[in-house]
Design an enzyme around this catalytic site. Structure first.
Site, PDB file in Angstrom:
ATOM      1  N   LEU A  55       0.628  -1.284   0.209  1.00  0.00           N
ATOM      2  CA  LEU A  55      -0.051   0.120  -0.084  1.00  0.00           C
ATOM      3  C   LEU A  55       0.844   1.260   0.117  1.00  0.00           C
ATOM      4  CD1 LEU A  55      -2.854  -1.074   2.420  1.00  0.00           C
ATOM      5  CD2 LEU A  55      -2.632  -1.381  -0.010  1.00  0.00           C
ATOM      6  N   GLY A 100       0.942  -5.196   1.248  1.00  0.00           N
ATOM      7  CA  GLY A 100       0.080  -5.313   0.108  1.00  0.00           C
ATOM      8  C   GLY A 100       0.512  -6.236  -1.006  1.00  0.00           C
ATOM      9  N   ASN A 153       4.513  -7.610   6.807  1.00  0.00           N
ATOM     10  CA  ASN A 153       5.331  -6.920   7.719  1.00  0.00           C
ATOM     11  C   ASN A 153       4.799  -5.905   8.462  1.00  0.00           C
ATOM     12  OD1 ASN A 153       5.318  -5.821   5.214  1.00  0.00           O
ATOM     13  ND2 ASN A 153       7.451  -4.787   5.866  1.00  0.00           N
ATOM     14  N   GLU A 154       3.355  -5.687   8.400  1.00  0.00           N
ATOM     15  CA  GLU A 154       2.626  -4.650   8.997  1.00  0.00           C
ATOM     16  C   GLU A 154       3.253  -4.181  10.571  1.00  0.00           C
ATOM     17  OE1 GLU A 154       1.425  -6.522   6.827  1.00  0.00           O
ATOM     18  OE2 GLU A 154       0.126  -5.441   5.545  1.00  0.00           O
TER      19      GLU A 154
END
Lengths: 294, 294, 294
Positions: free
Chosen positions: B100, B145, B169-170
């Site tokens: 994203l 994303g 990996n957010e």
């Protein structure tokens, strides 16, 4: 929801007359093979282990008669206090079972489709929900419905022969495994392996089936009886009541799902099977099988 | 519930004007790359295989424009009877997609966040629920994303280079993957691997990704096109209708979950993203990226 | 549903008097072991890592007192802002925990069974739903409830000794693991491994436990402290808030299931445990344990 062990059987004359009406718990004669047409059932009363051996030439296909006999035989063993476990295997070389009998799905009436599909459901509900220890000795090819039978057991031993394969190959015939075939498959190999294998209609040779977890172990053909007995003994070492409650806890969600949608599932089967395009696919497939034989 | 294939696109001018209003099923000119800005789409009518190649420098980040173009391109292919499968890959060396676009989540209005998040949902609903065979050729890094796009395909081939990694990996950025990213991840690698990987925000180098089942196979970079074509051919050997119904059966529960909670999910995104602490984290992360580049 | 972190503790005098009523967030004295009877708790304020070390001879069995102390200790750490992670291990050689204390389930009143089972639930709800990073250092045998504690942590390190085993072996005693033990097990090893292991009541030696995914890694006994510290540091590198939300998202469904059925689960436990056949099994098992010791 209704426990699968008490489902009424579909209303057909049982394969061996009144035998099926025998009151629950009345023991069979010790270690006597009881007569029927398509499945040989033998109970060893000393160990409590029965064997159901498919012997419906040429390929143990799951016809309405076969399925009915299967459900009645299993119910009988289930109600026999002398029986604690059942080994499911084939008496026909190179084939465990070829799956649903396509002739039952071709050019028949809605009534016939209904009766047939109910018998398929019945077989699975009884086997997947069985209180007995169930071990599949997969001694030959095991596509589609044959694979479902193996997947519904507690443990799967396959002959270590890369020429034998197992899988739900419905898509290759242009048809779709119903949701409870899929649920049973996912419960064995997980979502990802199932997603790929079911879409591709893969038939996995024995070594690959082992790797994917579709079967639990491979043994040389001459050892399968011995090995199956040893596995059965290991499972029978566990107190029945505790094992049965645990099994039911593990499988209940998936059994309940079919029980809750049984009639819809029959309607789906009928409307899908009745389509001209599907009938055509199935007829072509049967022609191909005939040519192969000829 | 509404099948994902017929969801209305968000109300933005499509990237290539009226092309998106083309009636479903009208074939494109044979094997013509159609013009757009961020994704090159090419359809080989002889095989029925399209390629969507990301070419949005520097890192194929999923901006609102990119996502809109993605959804429209995919819808177009979906509606084109000549198209049966799509390969998703990148035209930019070393990166598949960076995920994203964080600038869309920083210092913007609620209206913008709403539009952006709806476009993220839309992209996933179309791709995860696509009737086409979808194969990801992951030829570079694929975080967040980017990983989601790969996970949403039917099959993932990654370049065999330990410098390329893939994962959600957010958490490392102080943010949280939404439930449907998680559901998609779990459907590929199972609950346990997902629990650990998502909490740690792990980026898995290609060999580890293979081991975990996050990708299906690794190939040398120069072989990826050939291999992807071979895999696609294997999937296209299956009758479309049976494969599509099977795919839908496998993925429906997870698709339905977002469809049932779509507006809540947008509200969650807005309220989370609008927090000063989160804005600060994201600004710091962008600063870091700028310094890295400089 | 009620988040597990705010569940009222069962109404018993806490093991160390008013300490448990200490307001949330008030820090403990730096790195001071606080006094209690069965679990040694030590917090290293510099790292934010606490250690809960079981020291309830002979085998760290989970008595009502032990469980109450466990829940209070964990709540205390949870409310202490200086604490971000907890390592759970044993101070007793060769045993991590032997599981539920069978004397609590034998010849006691319904009130006692209720209180006991509520404490078992409480322990699990707090641990499985903990906001802290939880790492189990399994330095000895870990059957039944001992296994549950390990499974409820974020990560499991076991001593690399094939004499130590881990598993939910309830069926071997003629009893059944409750559904939330099963759910926790399935979330770690998947449906198939769980189905087989729970039915057989398997205790898996460390190397097999690693292979099945029941533990995450094996280390030599002398390295376990060092390794546990390294793993904890890796998890603490992730921002707490993002990690906690992710953990909650992964575990919520299973936590909610017990929260929704807590009273039924207690009633099930009571009616099962009160059965004469079960009491007999448990008494026989205790006799066997006594003889083994003697």
């Amino acid at each position: 929801s209704v426990p699968p062990g008490v489902l009424p059987l579909c209303h057909r004359p049982p394969a061996w007359g009144r035998a099926a009406r025998q009151p629950p718990g009345l023991p069979l004669a010790p270690s006597r093979a009881f007569s029927n047409n398509k499945i040989m059932v033998e109970l060893d009363e000393s160990s409590g282990v029965a064997t159901m051996k498919f012997k419906s030439p040429p390929v143990n296909s799951l016809s309405l008669d076969f399925l009915t006999e299967f459900s009645i035989s299993l119910e009988k063993l289930e109600n026999n206090r002398a029986c604690r476990g059942v080994i499911i295997t084939s008496a026909i070389p190179k084939i465990f079972s070829s799956g649903l009998d396509i002739t039952e799905m071709c050019g028949k009436s809605t009534e016939h489709y209904t009766e047939f599909w109910r018998a398929v459901q019945e077989m699975w509900l009884r086997l997947y929900g069985s209180n007995l220890v169930t071990v599949a000795a997969v001694n030959g090819n095991s596509p589609a419905g044959g694979c479902l039978i193996a997947l519904s057991c507690d443990y799967r031993i396959m002959v270590d022969n890369p020429k034998f394969s197992i899988g739900l190959n419905e898509t290759k015939l242009g048809i779709v495994a119903p949701f409870w075939f899929k649920d049973t498959f996912v419960n064995v190999v997980g979502q990802r392996v199932a997603e790929r294998s079911l879409q591709l209609g893969s038939l996995h040779p024995a070594p690959e089936a082992l790797k994917l977890g579709l079967v639990d172990e491979l043994v040389p053909e001459e050892k399968i009886k011995e090995k199956t007995g040893a596995v059965m003994a290991q499972w029978l070492a566990i107190p029945d009541h505790a094992r049965q409650l645990t099994k039911s806890m593990m499988r209940k969600a998936v059994l309940d799902r079919l029980l809750a949608h049984r009639e819809e599932d029959i309607q789906n089967f009928i409307s899908f099977t009745s389509k001209e395009s599907i009938q055509k696919s199935l007829r072509m497939y049967m022609e191909m099988l005939k040519k192969k034989k000829g």
